[in-house]
Design a protein around this motif. Structure first.
Motif, mmCIF file in Angstrom:
data_model
loop_
_atom_site.group_PDB
_atom_site.id
_atom_site.type_symbol
_atom_site.label_atom_id
_atom_site.label_comp_id
_atom_site.label_asym_id
_atom_site.label_seq_id
_atom_site.Cartn_x
_atom_site.Cartn_y
_atom_site.Cartn_z
ATOM 1 N N ARG A 186 40.746 68.470 30.894
ATOM 2 C CA ARG A 186 39.627 67.829 29.950
ATOM 3 C C ARG A 186 40.095 66.751 29.901
ATOM 4 N NH1 ARG A 186 34.345 69.372 29.261
ATOM 5 N NH2 ARG A 186 33.830 68.023 26.937
ATOM 6 N N ASP A 244 35.781 62.902 31.648
ATOM 7 C CA ASP A 244 34.791 63.951 31.326
ATOM 8 C C ASP A 244 34.565 63.097 29.771
ATOM 9 O OD1 ASP A 244 35.087 66.800 33.242
ATOM 10 O OD2 ASP A 244 37.476 66.398 32.151
ATOM 11 N N GLU A 248 31.743 68.461 34.256
ATOM 12 C CA GLU A 248 30.175 69.455 33.432
ATOM 13 C C GLU A 248 30.713 69.066 31.978
ATOM 14 O OE1 GLU A 248 30.593 73.830 34.277
ATOM 15 O OE2 GLU A 248 31.029 72.594 35.924
ATOM 16 N N GLU A 249 29.714 68.989 31.243
ATOM 17 C CA GLU A 249 29.261 68.684 30.236
ATOM 18 C C GLU A 249 30.371 67.738 29.294
ATOM 19 O OE1 GLU A 249 28.303 70.591 27.463
ATOM 20 O OE2 GLU A 249 27.847 72.935 28.564
ATOM 21 N N ARG A 299 31.159 64.040 28.227
ATOM 22 C CA ARG A 299 30.525 63.312 26.369
ATOM 23 C C ARG A 299 31.105 61.937 26.658
ATOM 24 N NH1 ARG A 299 28.612 68.081 26.177
ATOM 25 N NH2 ARG A 299 29.459 69.404 25.137
ATOM 26 N N SER A 308 24.873 65.414 30.456
ATOM 27 C CA SER A 308 26.268 64.931 29.591
ATOM 28 C C SER A 308 25.385 64.541 28.113
ATOM 29 C CB SER A 308 26.213 64.310 29.842
ATOM 30 O OG SER A 308 27.448 64.606 31.422
ATOM 31 N N SER A 310 33.430 68.650 22.467
ATOM 32 C CA SER A 310 34.033 69.764 23.251
ATOM 33 C C SER A 310 32.853 70.313 23.740
ATOM 34 C CB SER A 310 35.003 70.930 22.058
ATOM 35 O OG SER A 310 33.494 71.267 20.688
ATOM 36 N N GLU A 311 32.833 71.951 24.653
ATOM 37 C CA GLU A 311 31.598 72.441 25.217
ATOM 38 C C GLU A 311 30.972 72.565 23.881
ATOM 39 O OE1 GLU A 311 33.583 74.819 28.029
ATOM 40 O OE2 GLU A 311 34.003 73.225 29.242
ATOM 41 N N LYS A 312 31.213 73.294 22.974
ATOM 42 C CA LYS A 312 30.768 73.447 21.743
ATOM 43 C C LYS A 312 29.383 73.157 20.900
ATOM 44 C CE LYS A 312 34.449 75.993 20.220
ATOM 45 N NZ LYS A 312 35.503 77.107 19.459
ATOM 46 N N SER A 353 27.103 71.513 23.110
ATOM 47 C CA SER A 353 26.615 70.969 24.496
ATOM 48 C C SER A 353 25.466 70.496 23.991
ATOM 49 C CB SER A 353 26.578 71.790 25.036
ATOM 50 O OG SER A 353 26.170 73.236 24.902
#
Ligand code: NAI
Length: 247
Positions: free
Chosen positions: A6, A85, A133-134, A136, A178, A228-230, A232
């Motif tokens: 990322r 990202d 993707e995801e 932030r 996002s 992080s993706e956590k 989301s």
């Protein structure tokens, strides 16, 4: 590592909270763009630390209040790692004065960096984050944006302005998956609070339920979660990291 692959752009990350964020994300395997305004040597040190921790990093000089300079920041990011990202709008300044003494220049300077810089960088990286993707967006605001602070009318206005901006971008980004959030640190041990006299710091600490200033790592750990993706399903929020100051 949770941030592997990322790409994260962190403004004003040669020192202080920004540097702590760069190191935290880097240690999770991120590609980090260390933006700095003038301290090239410190930025290079930050890059070395990120790389030693297992991440990849480059420096990118840009005054965030200068839209053209921010284009350069985007180019450096794209050349080194491709689209971003994660964008962390961390660069910020203060110019404190009791309001009747505050000049229009001091007002404008704080707006230009804290809000103007956020505008410039968010616009430059908007498409990247939208398409990621995801993706932030993380804006570093302040408890001062919520509570105000004697002698900081300009800074408080800028930092609370970040809340409305973030909520709006969160609505726009939501359609693409996002997110956009603010982190609002309390008083944190960095160069920014170095000039605060000891007796004032003691008074501040006596009003903090956890009885200490924040360390850079306290703020960076929350940013790392948001990046992080956590995280989301968290968007449009202001996450306070202030030791319970507003309880
Ligand atoms: P700092 O002064 O140590 O670091 C700020 C960084 O931003 C520096 O590296 C500086 O060179 C950079 N910067 C300033 N103007 C810039 C510009 N025009 N273009 C590019 N970079 C620029 O401050 P600290 O404490 O690390 O603050 C980071 C962020 O956290 C700021 O937005 C600040 O307002 C916020 N904050 C800090 C708190 C504290 O107690 N230290 C509390 C709450 C929020």
């Amino acid at each position: 590592m949770s941030m592997e692959g990322r790409t994260c752009v962190i403004t004003g990350s040669a020192r202080g909270i920004g540097r702590g964020i760069a190191e935290h994300l880097g240690s999770e395997g991120a590609n980090v763009v260390v933006n700095y305004r003038s301290s090239e040597e410190a930025a290079q040190e930050a890059v070395d630390t990120v790389e030693a921790a297992g991440g990849n990093a480059v420096t990118a000089q840009a005054d965030v209040s200068d839209r053209e300079a921010v284009e350069h920041l985007r180019e450096v990011c794209h050349e080194a790692f491709g689209p971003a990202d994660v964008l962390v709008n961390n660069a910020g300044i203060t110019a404190d004065k009791q309001f009747t003494e505050m000049s229009r220049e001091e007002w404008d300077r704080v707006m230009d960096v804290n809000l103007g810089g956020m505008f410039n960088c968010t616009q430059a990286f908007y498409d990247d984050i939208w398409n990621a993707e995801e993706g932030r967006l993380i804006n570093i605001s302040s408890i001062v944006g919520k509570q105000g602070n004697f002698g900081q009318a300009n800074y408080a206005a800028a930092k609370s302005g970040m809340f409305g901006f973030t909520r709006t971008i969160a609505l726009e980004f939501a359609q693409g998956g996002s997110t956009a959030n603010c982190v609002a640190p309390g008083f944190t041990r960095t160069d920014m609070v170095e000039d605060v006299p000891d007796e004032v710091l003691d008074r501040i600490i006596s009003g903090i339920p956890l009885e200490r200033l924040a360390e850079v790592e306290d703020i960076a750990a929350v940013v790392r979660f948001l990046a992080s993706e956590k995280s989301s399903y968290v968007t449009g929020e202001v996450i306070d990291v202030n030791g319970g100051m507003d309880l």
